[in-house]
Design an enzyme around this catalytic site. Structure first.
Site, short mmCIF file in Angstrom:
data_model
loop_
_atom_site.label_atom_id
_atom_site.label_comp_id
_atom_site.label_asym_id
_atom_site.label_seq_id
_atom_site.Cartn_x
_atom_site.Cartn_y
_atom_site.Cartn_z
N GLY A 13 0.80 -1.50 0.63
CA GLY A 13 -0.12 -0.14 0.10
C GLY A 13 0.75 1.26 0.12
O GLY A 13 1.89 1.33 0.05
N ASN A 35 -3.09 -8.04 -0.31
CA ASN A 35 -3.66 -9.14 -1.73
C ASN A 35 -3.90 -8.04 -2.47
O ASN A 35 -4.99 -8.61 -3.33
CB ASN A 35 -5.44 -9.37 -0.67
CG ASN A 35 -5.97 -8.90 0.15
OD1 ASN A 35 -5.73 -7.40 0.11
ND2 ASN A 35 -7.11 -8.58 0.41
N ASN A 38 -6.49 -2.75 -2.57
CA ASN A 38 -5.87 -1.58 -3.28
C ASN A 38 -4.61 -1.01 -3.56
O ASN A 38 -4.44 0.03 -3.32
CB ASN A 38 -6.87 -0.59 -2.30
CG ASN A 38 -6.82 1.01 -2.31
OD1 ASN A 38 -6.62 0.95 -3.35
ND2 ASN A 38 -6.54 1.79 -1.51
N PHE A 84 -0.82 -2.13 9.09
CA PHE A 84 -1.31 -1.39 8.07
C PHE A 84 -2.54 -1.39 7.46
O PHE A 84 -3.15 -0.78 6.58
CB PHE A 84 -0.15 -1.34 6.47
CG PHE A 84 1.15 -0.08 6.91
CD1 PHE A 84 0.79 0.65 7.48
CD2 PHE A 84 2.28 -0.80 7.12
CE1 PHE A 84 2.10 1.85 7.64
CE2 PHE A 84 2.70 -0.23 7.81
CZ PHE A 84 3.47 0.92 7.81
N SER A 128 -5.22 7.17 12.91
CA SER A 128 -5.28 8.37 12.05
C SER A 128 -5.63 9.27 13.05
O SER A 128 -6.76 9.14 14.61
CB SER A 128 -6.59 7.87 11.48
OG SER A 128 -7.31 8.59 10.57
N TYR A 153 -15.37 4.55 9.03
CA TYR A 153 -14.18 4.19 8.26
C TYR A 153 -13.49 5.01 9.81
O TYR A 153 -12.11 4.18 10.31
CB TYR A 153 -13.14 4.85 7.75
CG TYR A 153 -12.45 5.12 7.50
CD1 TYR A 153 -10.74 4.09 7.62
CD2 TYR A 153 -11.76 6.59 8.32
CE1 TYR A 153 -9.82 4.90 7.75
CE2 TYR A 153 -10.35 7.26 7.80
CZ TYR A 153 -9.30 5.80 8.18
OH TYR A 153 -7.76 6.16 8.31
N LYS A 157 -11.63 2.51 13.53
CA LYS A 157 -10.01 2.76 14.17
C LYS A 157 -9.97 3.03 15.20
O LYS A 157 -8.86 3.25 15.89
CB LYS A 157 -9.21 4.29 12.86
CG LYS A 157 -8.63 3.98 11.75
CD LYS A 157 -7.25 2.78 11.66
CE LYS A 157 -7.76 2.79 9.79
NZ LYS A 157 -6.24 1.72 10.08
N ASN A 184 -2.03 13.86 7.93
CA ASN A 184 -2.13 13.38 6.00
C ASN A 184 -1.25 13.51 4.96
O ASN A 184 -0.59 14.54 5.13
CB ASN A 184 -3.30 14.69 5.58
CG ASN A 184 -4.80 14.91 5.48
OD1 ASN A 184 -5.15 15.07 7.14
ND2 ASN A 184 -5.35 14.86 5.02
N GLY A 301 -19.63 14.82 6.44
CA GLY A 301 -18.50 14.74 7.13
C GLY A 301 -16.85 15.05 7.20
O GLY A 301 -16.30 14.50 7.81
#
Ligand code: UD1
Length: 345
Positions: A13, A35, A38, A84, A128, A153, A157, A184, A301
């Protein structure tokens, strides 16, 4: 001397691949699990080109307990794990909450179970700044209370952090955990062999900016300019991904030396807040490209403003940021150009 083996889930990632490079450069042997849900196999060849060697890689899903067990057994002497692997799109998580809880929380539970079976006692967990919700005061320290998450999401976390604190508090616990709360992450490796590879239309600001400058997207939409901030656009703390990657190396070293408490939390940002408009202007300076943008409505959001107090990471991890915003954006642009997009003047 044999390198100390560290399992890196999500190692193909965006942040994971940069951490793999820094771990290897610091003398560790990263062992990758991914896998490609993404990411892509191209990342592995990018890592190989940077390091001049292949790193061990297992194409498996972290939720697949049997496959994970087989990796731990095959690798034999893993000393720690950096976890991760997770889904990370805020908007998508509101469409597919079950998938997010299953993948993000489920994979941590599976991993913890297997780490216990194999006596692996050091874990760095990717958390995060989303756990702070909309903070009452800025900058946020690790003591700033967390608030109800704005998305599934974010909730995953928070739940994962809670699980790790409960595990640490249990009698006879032997697991040591460092929770890194990322702000970020932006930018790419200076070689431009690895970087952020969003699938489809990017949701995050910087890949949208670089793809717009490269002519792949028509126009950037800035999500709102009427927030209670100096120029009305959102403020974030943009940290160079290589600096962030290095924080993982120090965290692993700290865990292996058994310093600190059983579970510790660190903000990893720059300590600077920049608005979306400032990012656009810094990008134009860094790339020499004029960016086509428009102002749109606020994105549901979005937190108006958040940036980190990084005193704790600086003092206890020796964490340092080495790049300015412009340098980080220049590396993101170099990476975009390496992908072969057309450059729109
Ligand atoms: C969010 C999450 C973060 C998560 C990250 C991963 C929160 C508070 N933060 O970061 O935890 O790790 O996603 O995906 O939930 N923007 C535009 N136009 C665009 C894209 C973005 O103006 O086309 C603006 C956003 O409104 C925001 C800023 O750019 O103000 C950064 O957005 P983004 O890169 O998506 O990251 P966050 O939402 O801050």
């Amino acid at each position: 001397m044999e390198r100390t083996k560290i399992l890196v889930t999500g190692g193909a990632g965006y942040i994971g691949s940069h951490a793999v490079v820094e771990l290897y450069n610091a003398g560790f042997q990263p062992v990758l699990v991914d896998n490609f849900s993404n990411s892509s196999e191209k990342v592995l060849s990018g890592i190989e080109q940077i390091l001049g060697t292949k790193v061990p890689f297992h194409n498996i899903d972290c939720n697949d307990a049997e496959a994970m067990r087989a990796v731990f057994a095959e690798e034999g002497s893993l000393r720690g794990v950096i976890h991760f692997a997770a889904f990370k799109a805020v908007g998508e998580s509101t469409q597919k909450p079950l998938e997010y809880y299953q993948n993000n929380v489920g994979s941590l539970l599976t991993l913890l179970q297997i780490m216990r079976e194999f006596g692996v006692e050091a874990l760095v967990f990717s958390s995060s700044c989303t756990v702070y919700g909309i903070p009452d005061a800025l900058p946020v320290t690790e003591q700033t209370p967390t608030k109800k998450a704005n998305s599934p999401y974010g909730a995953t976390k928070q739940m994962c952090e809670d699980i790790l604190r409960d595990v640490a508090a249990a009698p006879n616990n032997t697991l040591r955990t460092i929770l890194l709360r990322y702000f970020n992450p932006i930018g790419a490796h200076p070689s431009a062999k690895i970087g952020e590879l969003p699938l489809g239309v990017p949701q995050n600001l910087i890949p949208y900016v670089t793809q717009t400058a490269a002519g792949i997207r028509e126009q950037l939409t800035i999500h709102g300019n009427t927030y209670d901030t100096p120029d009305g656009t959102n403020i974030r703390d943009y940290v160079h991904v290589v600096d962030l990657a290095k924080a993982h190396v120090v965290a692993v070293q700290r865990l292996l030396e058994a310093q600190g408490e059983a579970v510790e939390t660190f903000n990893v940002g720059t300590g600077r807040g920049n608005s979306v408009l400032e990012v656009v202007q810094a990008f134009e300076r860094a790339s020499g490209q004029k960016l086509n943008y428009t102002i749109g409505p606020p994105r549901p959001g979005d937190v108006p403003a958040i940036y980190a107090d990084v005193t704790k990471a600086t003092e206890e991890l020796g964490f340092q940021t080495t790049s300015t915003l412009e340098e980080a954006l220049a590396s993101a642009w170099k990476w975009q150009l390496s992908l072969g997009g057309e450059v729109k003047k």
